[in-house]
Design a protein around this motif. Structure first.
Motif, PDB file in Angstrom:
ATOM      1  N   SER A  97      -2.418  -9.330   7.134  1.00 51.25           N
ATOM      2  CA  SER A  97      -3.054  -9.377   5.823  1.00 51.25           C
ATOM      3  C   SER A  97      -1.986  -9.347   4.721  1.00 51.25           C
ATOM      4  N   SER A  98      -2.240  -8.596   3.641  1.00 53.52           N
ATOM      5  CA  SER A  98      -1.320  -8.642   2.505  1.00 53.52           C
ATOM      6  C   SER A  98       0.046  -8.025   2.820  1.00 53.52           C
ATOM      7  N   TYR A  99       0.154  -7.234   3.893  1.00 56.14           N
ATOM      8  CA  TYR A  99       1.480  -6.768   4.330  1.00 56.14           C
ATOM      9  C   TYR A  99       2.337  -7.970   4.711  1.00 56.14           C
ATOM     10  N   SER A 100       1.782  -8.853   5.545  1.00 57.63           N
ATOM     11  CA  SER A 100       2.530 -10.037   5.977  1.00 57.63           C
ATOM     12  C   SER A 100       2.790 -10.983   4.808  1.00 57.63           C
ATOM     13  N   TYR A 101       1.809 -11.103   3.909  1.00 53.61           N
ATOM     14  CA  TYR A 101       1.997 -11.973   2.740  1.00 53.61           C
ATOM     15  C   TYR A 101       3.129 -11.449   1.861  1.00 53.61           C
ATOM     16  N   ALA A 102       3.190 -10.115   1.698  1.00 51.93           N
ATOM     17  CA  ALA A 102       4.259  -9.514   0.901  1.00 51.93           C
ATOM     18  C   ALA A 102       5.615  -9.708   1.571  1.00 51.93           C
ATOM     19  N   TYR A 103       5.652  -9.628   2.908  1.00 47.83           N
ATOM     20  CA  TYR A 103       6.905  -9.815   3.641  1.00 47.83           C
ATOM     21  C   TYR A 103       7.424 -11.242   3.432  1.00 47.83           C
ATOM     22  N   ALA A 104       6.523 -12.191   3.353  1.00 41.93           N
ATOM     23  CA  ALA A 104       6.927 -13.587   3.183  1.00 41.93           C
ATOM     24  C   ALA A 104       7.308 -13.927   1.742  1.00 41.93           C
ATOM     25  N   THR A 105       6.813 -13.141   0.784  1.00 42.85           N
ATOM     26  CA  THR A 105       6.996 -13.526  -0.621  1.00 42.85           C
ATOM     27  C   THR A 105       7.857 -12.554  -1.426  1.00 42.85           C
ATOM     28  N   GLY A 107       9.498  -9.480  -0.037  1.00 41.53           N
ATOM     29  CA  GLY A 107      10.603  -8.858   0.673  1.00 41.53           C
ATOM     30  C   GLY A 107      10.147  -7.696   1.542  1.00 41.53           C
ATOM     31  N   GLU A 108      11.089  -7.145   2.303  1.00 41.02           N
ATOM     32  CA  GLU A 108      10.771  -6.157   3.337  1.00 41.02           C
ATOM     33  C   GLU A 108      10.317  -4.811   2.782  1.00 41.02           C
ATOM     34  N   MET A 109      11.055  -4.259   1.808  1.00 42.28           N
ATOM     35  CA  MET A 109      10.667  -2.958   1.259  1.00 42.28           C
ATOM     36  C   MET A 109       9.330  -3.035   0.511  1.00 42.28           C
ATOM     37  N   PRO A 110       9.115  -4.046  -0.337  1.00 41.43           N
ATOM     38  CA  PRO A 110       7.778  -4.178  -0.936  1.00 41.43           C
ATOM     39  C   PRO A 110       6.684  -4.324   0.118  1.00 41.43           C
ATOM     40  N   ALA A 111       6.986  -5.032   1.208  1.00 39.20           N
ATOM     41  CA  ALA A 111       5.998  -5.182   2.281  1.00 39.20           C
ATOM     42  C   ALA A 111       5.657  -3.830   2.899  1.00 39.20           C
ATOM     43  N   MET A 112       6.661  -2.976   3.059  1.00 45.29           N
ATOM     44  CA  MET A 112       6.409  -1.637   3.602  1.00 45.29           C
ATOM     45  C   MET A 112       5.497  -0.851   2.674  1.00 45.29           C
ATOM     46  N   ALA A 113       5.716  -0.962   1.358  1.00 43.84           N
ATOM     47  CA  ALA A 113       4.861  -0.265   0.396  1.00 43.84           C
ATOM     48  C   ALA A 113       3.440  -0.805   0.445  1.00 43.84           C
ATOM     49  N   VAL A 114       3.323  -2.126   0.569  1.00 47.74           N
ATOM     50  CA  VAL A 114       1.993  -2.738   0.665  1.00 47.74           C
ATOM     51  C   VAL A 114       1.321  -2.325   1.971  1.00 47.74           C
ATOM     52  N   GLY A 115       2.093  -2.253   3.045  1.00 48.89           N
ATOM     53  CA  GLY A 115       1.541  -1.788   4.306  1.00 48.89           C
ATOM     54  C   GLY A 115       0.974  -0.383   4.178  1.00 48.89           C
ATOM     55  N   ALA A 116       1.682   0.468   3.432  1.00 47.47           N
ATOM     56  CA  ALA A 116       1.181   1.827   3.202  1.00 47.47           C
ATOM     57  C   ALA A 116      -0.139   1.790   2.430  1.00 47.47           C
ATOM     58  N   CYS A 117      -0.236   0.884   1.445  1.00 46.50           N
ATOM     59  CA  CYS A 117      -1.482   0.729   0.684  1.00 46.50           C
ATOM     60  C   CYS A 117      -2.626   0.319   1.603  1.00 46.50           C
ATOM     61  N   LEU A 118      -2.337  -0.608   2.506  1.00 42.12           N
ATOM     62  CA  LEU A 118      -3.374  -1.087   3.426  1.00 42.12           C
ATOM     63  C   LEU A 118      -3.812   0.016   4.391  1.00 42.12           C
ATOM     64  N   LEU A 119      -2.848   0.784   4.881  1.00 41.72           N
ATOM     65  CA  LEU A 119      -3.203   1.867   5.794  1.00 41.72           C
ATOM     66  C   LEU A 119      -4.075   2.894   5.086  1.00 41.72           C
ATOM     67  N   LEU A 120      -3.756   3.169   3.822  1.00 38.39           N
ATOM     68  CA  LEU A 120      -4.590   4.063   3.017  1.00 38.39           C
ATOM     69  C   LEU A 120      -5.962   3.446   2.807  1.00 38.39           C
ATOM     70  N   GLU A 121      -5.978   2.175   2.400  1.00 35.06           N
ATOM     71  CA  GLU A 121      -7.223   1.458   2.113  1.00 35.06           C
ATOM     72  C   GLU A 121      -8.159   1.450   3.311  1.00 35.06           C
ATOM     73  N   TYR A 122      -7.650   1.063   4.461  1.00 36.03           N
ATOM     74  CA  TYR A 122      -8.498   0.922   5.640  1.00 36.03           C
ATOM     75  C   TYR A 122      -8.845   2.270   6.265  1.00 36.03           C
ATOM     76  N   GLY A 123      -7.859   3.137   6.375  1.00 36.58           N
ATOM     77  CA  GLY A 123      -8.118   4.428   7.003  1.00 36.58           C
ATOM     78  C   GLY A 123      -9.104   5.266   6.216  1.00 36.58           C
ATOM     79  N   VAL A 124      -8.894   5.338   4.899  1.00 33.16           N
ATOM     80  CA  VAL A 124      -9.768   6.154   4.069  1.00 33.16           C
ATOM     81  C   VAL A 124     -11.138   5.508   3.928  1.00 33.16           C
TER      82      VAL A 124
END
Length: 481
Positions: A97-105, A107-124
């Motif tokens: 999802s947007s983690y992979s999109y962020a990694y492609a557009t 960079g890696e550290m922003p993708a990690m932050a977005v991944g954290a957002c997604l984990l929060l979004e989906y888990g909560v």
């Protein structure tokens, strides 16, 4: 040696993503078994029910009858972003999802932050809808058998209980189904979504019998700020549009079906939400929504003076909210799968059972953590935390469309955002506008969460990054569960 800036901003090429996931060859580490109808049902199933069955009790006290406008505002912002998702899902049809999109557009550290957002979004979000399911289960038990699960076993500690046991049981049931296989989960979800749509159609038809236009007289008692605050609370109702993009590696013909499913889900969800919210407010005084559990069932009982419509709606909600939880937990596991494949988190989350072709260990860990949230945290805080995670993920996707148009203008795109670049810019502005009206404590907790994720990245992710090591992201074997 590459500078730190080059390391943290390195991008994963779209071509590499497509190659390792078999997007163009039909191969994949996961089994491609989901068609267009099932995928559209994923989006509709994860969205309708997440908010409409119980979030009115939090939104109407904040905005009054103007909650109708709040749903429209949230829907417009989500719609703009859904269109952006459709372009990226067609161009980069992978599981992250947007983690992979962020990694492609970005960079890696922003993708990690977005991944954290997604984990929060989906888990909560999964925890929040599980708590809502518990409310409707109690309503159903009361209507049919005349008893309810005691508060001690159906409420969070802050609400006078010990544990919300029904919510925990629901999460465990979803975990069992997901372990069996994605195709089985998709088929079960499609049946549940059909039931959900029929039940909501019943609500609209019966609820119109209690229509009272006087309920809209004091339309916006808390003004524009109330409308926007309610929009922030209910924004997580649109998380399902994001859930479609987590299934990229298990979808047949992903370049075509991913964007199509997102657009189909958007149109269906928007129409149903507006109809249900309008009828709900027309049938019940706005003041009656405050702290009302299983609100749609209660409204039907008031309109008909009989228990059967409310009982039927509660039964439908028990079935349909199951589908929300199922799809959201599914999305969480696939995001973790993609992050683990890239080396951002331990390889445990990338292991796939050779028989079912599902990430079993990943699913078990996710379900345990979500069960803890669902059992012990109140629903109102869960809803707001989901909203901010969703908004940040949506914001990144909109920015990603602009970046990818510039950095990879020639990659095949099965769908392009209309009105570019105005559409993604408006989406970014809309997301920021809703974020600013969330409660300060929600924003502070979110910032702490992202900070923890970045600490994890610098302690673990940057060292284990497969992109940084120049390693292919091959499947981790050894899962025999």
């Amino acid at each position: 040696m590459a500078s730190l800036a080059n390391q943290v901003l390195r991008r994963k090429p779209v071509v590499a993503m497509s190659a390792e996931t078999g997007a163009d060859t039909g191969g994949s580490e996961l089994k491609r078994s989901i068609g267009l109808v099932q995928l559209s049902m994923f989006g509709i199933g994860a969205t309708i029910g997440t908010g409409i069955f119980f979030v009115l009790a939090q939104a109407v006290p904040v905005a009054g009858p103007a909650t109708l406008i709040s749903f429209v505002v949230a829907g417009v912002v989500a719609g703009l972003t859904a269109i952006c998702y459709a372009e990226l899902a067609g161009a980069v049809p992978v599981s992250g999802s947007s983690y992979s999109y962020a990694y492609a557009t970005l960079g890696e550290m922003p993708a990690m932050a977005v991944g954290a957002c997604l984990l929060l979004e989906y888990g909560v979000s999964a925890a929040a809808v599980s708590v809502g399911w518990s409310q409707y289960l109690n309503e159903l038990l009361n209507n049919i058998f005349g008893f309810q699960i005691p508060d001690a076993l159906s409420q969070a500690p802050e609400q006078g209980g010990i544990i919300n046991l029904p919510a925990v049981v629901l999460v465990c049931l979803c975990g069992v189904l997901l372990v069996r296989g994605a195709s089985e989960s998709a088929k079960t979800n499609a049946v549940m979504v059909t039931i959900k749509l029929l039940i909501l159609a019943l609500f609209v038809v019966v609820g119109l019998g209690g229509w009272n236009s006087d309920h809209f007289a004091n339309f916006a008692p808390f003004g524009f700020s109330g409308i926007m605050s309610a929009a922030g609370i209910i924004f997580f109702s649109y998380i399902g549009l994001d859930a479609v993009s987590t299934a990229g590696e298990e979808v047949k013909n992903p370049h075509r079906n991913m964007p199509l499913a997102i657009l189909i889900a958007l149109v269906a969800v928007t129409g149903v939400y507006i109809a249900v919210v309008a009828v709900a407010i027309g049938a019940q005084e706005p003041s009656a929504f405050k702290d009302q559990e299983a609100g749609l069932s209660a409204i039907l009982e008031q309109v008909t003076g009989s228990a059967w419509p409310g009982t039927l709606l509660a039964a439908g909600a028990v079935v349909s909210i199951f589908s929300v939880t199922l799809v959201v937990i599914y999305g969480q596991t696939r995001i973790l799968f993609a992050m683990s494949r890239d080396g951002m988190i331990p390889s445990l989350f990338h292991r796939v059972n050779p028989r079912t072709m599902t990430p079993v260990h990943n699913t078990v860990v996710v379900c345990v953590l979500i069960s803890i949230l669902a059992g012990f945290i109140p629903i109102n805080f869960l809803a707001e935390m989901t909203s901010i995670g969703t908004l940040v993920a949506f914001l990144v996707v909109s920015i990603g469309v602009v970046v990818l148009r510039r950095t990879a203008p020639d990659i095949p795109r099965s769908f392009k955002v209309p009105g570019y670049p105005v559409t993604p810019v408006l989406s970014v502005v809309g997301c920021l506008w809703i974020i600013k009206d969330l409660r300060p404590v929600t924003i502070y907790v979110f910032l702490v969460w992202v900070a923890v994720a970045l600490v994890w990245y610098f302690c673990y992710g940057i060292k284990h990054s497969r992109l940084g090591r120049g390693e292919p992201a091959g499947l981790t074997t050894g899962d025999t569960a």
